[in-house]
Design a protein around this motif. Structure first.
Motif, PDB file in Angstrom:
ATOM      1  N   ARG A  67      -7.802  -1.558  17.114  1.00 39.62           N
ATOM      2  CA  ARG A  67      -8.241  -0.292  17.703  1.00 39.62           C
ATOM      3  C   ARG A  67      -7.312   0.836  17.272  1.00 39.62           C
ATOM      4  N   ARG A  68      -6.099   0.454  16.991  1.00 40.79           N
ATOM      5  CA  ARG A  68      -5.089   1.379  16.479  1.00 40.79           C
ATOM      6  C   ARG A  68      -4.080   0.540  15.702  1.00 40.79           C
ATOM      7  N   VAL A  69      -3.172   1.185  15.006  1.00 39.41           N
ATOM      8  CA  VAL A  69      -2.139   0.470  14.262  1.00 39.41           C
ATOM      9  C   VAL A  69      -0.788   0.829  14.882  1.00 39.41           C
ATOM     10  N   ASP A  70      -0.132  -0.174  15.477  1.00 40.81           N
ATOM     11  CA  ASP A  70       1.202   0.042  16.047  1.00 40.81           C
ATOM     12  C   ASP A  70       2.278  -0.116  14.981  1.00 40.81           C
ATOM     13  N   TYR A  80      -0.536   2.061   0.691  1.00 40.36           N
ATOM     14  CA  TYR A  80      -0.007   3.153   1.519  1.00 40.36           C
ATOM     15  C   TYR A  80      -0.986   4.326   1.516  1.00 40.36           C
ATOM     16  N   ARG A  81      -1.439   4.696   0.339  1.00 42.19           N
ATOM     17  CA  ARG A  81      -2.387   5.814   0.241  1.00 42.19           C
ATOM     18  C   ARG A  81      -3.683   5.516   0.993  1.00 42.19           C
ATOM     19  N   LYS A  82      -4.104   4.271   0.989  1.00 40.64           N
ATOM     20  CA  LYS A  82      -5.353   3.897   1.657  1.00 40.64           C
ATOM     21  C   LYS A  82      -5.206   3.842   3.180  1.00 40.64           C
ATOM     22  N   TYR A  83      -4.107   3.285   3.685  1.00 46.79           N
ATOM     23  CA  TYR A  83      -3.993   3.025   5.123  1.00 46.79           C
ATOM     24  C   TYR A  83      -3.139   4.021   5.895  1.00 46.79           C
ATOM     25  N   ASP A  88      -1.087   7.044  13.408  1.00 50.92           N
ATOM     26  CA  ASP A  88      -0.774   8.239  14.184  1.00 50.92           C
ATOM     27  C   ASP A  88       0.744   8.353  14.323  1.00 50.92           C
ATOM     28  N   GLY A  89       1.186   9.325  15.073  1.00 48.43           N
ATOM     29  CA  GLY A  89       2.613   9.581  15.227  1.00 48.43           C
ATOM     30  C   GLY A  89       3.377   8.476  15.927  1.00 48.43           C
ATOM     31  N   GLY A 105       8.491   6.914   7.433  1.00 43.14           N
ATOM     32  CA  GLY A 105       8.618   5.498   7.731  1.00 43.14           C
ATOM     33  C   GLY A 105       9.990   4.987   7.358  1.00 43.14           C
ATOM     34  N   LEU A 106      10.118   3.701   7.430  1.00 44.79           N
ATOM     35  CA  LEU A 106      11.380   3.035   7.150  1.00 44.79           C
ATOM     36  C   LEU A 106      11.203   2.185   5.899  1.00 44.79           C
TER      37      LEU A 106
END
Length: 187
Positions: A67-70, A80-83, A88-89, A105-106
């Motif tokens: 439902r979201r990406v944690d 990376y470009r695709k996903y 979100d923040g 990101g890290l």
């Protein structure tokens, strides 16, 4: 209600993305969590888009899709470009700085480390899973059990996992929140 954690591992065919997702999902199951793991990959044997999605919860999981990406773990720039536009923040973005030109990101040199330590990029996925394991607070012993049971070249894969775990442990200080560990970057 315990928090659900949604993880996406993304890269290209041949990077071991699907295997990494299966290992991580099984390790969470060994911890007694409810887990759903799905995967998507292109028709190409190598080089096509590849992703593994993992949902982890203390409760029943009623929908098999994210439902979201944690947590987004990215092993290739095309992934990376695709996903990245789907995060979100609040999403923790972890990427292979050897292959990904990220905006945020890290970054860890997963591929460079694999080549330096093993003479091949083939172990970058387990190095990446090691770093992610440290950030998630998953018991590393559970992951090692799965690697030894499911992977060829288990000794090298466990070594790669441990290298990655140390990378992740050095930059995060886990804080337990609702049975789920959230990392905080140390200054």
């Amino acid at each position: 209600m315990p928090r659900e954690v949604n993880i996406r591992i993304a890269g290209t065919g041949g990077q071991g993305v699907i295997k990494a997702g299966l290992v991580l999902a099984e390790a969470f199951a060994l911890e007694g969590k409810n887990v759903v793991q799905t995967q998507s990959y292109g028709p190409e044997a190598r080089g096509g888009a590849s992703r593994a999605d993992i949902i982890v919860s203390d409760d029943e999981i009623d929908f098999p899709g994210l439902r979201r990406v944690d947590y987004l773990l990215v092993l290739h720039d095309s992934a990376y470009r695709k996903y990245y536009p789907q995060v979100d923040g609040e999403t923790h973005v972890i990427y292979d700085s050897s292959l990904v030109n990220a905006r945020r990101g890290l970054g860890f040199p997963f591929t460079e480390t694999s080549i330096r330590e093993f003479g091949t990029p083939l172990f970058a996925n387990m190095i990446a899973i090691g770093a992610l394991t440290a950030m998630l607070g998953l018991q590393p012993e559970k992951v090692e059990v799965v690697i030894q049971k499911r992977m060829r070249k288990a000794e090298e894969n466990v070594k790669a996992f441990r290298i990655g775990f140390e990378m992740g442990r050095r930059v995060t200080k886990p804080k337990v929140v609702s049975h789920v560990v959230k990392p905080y970057i140390l200054s």
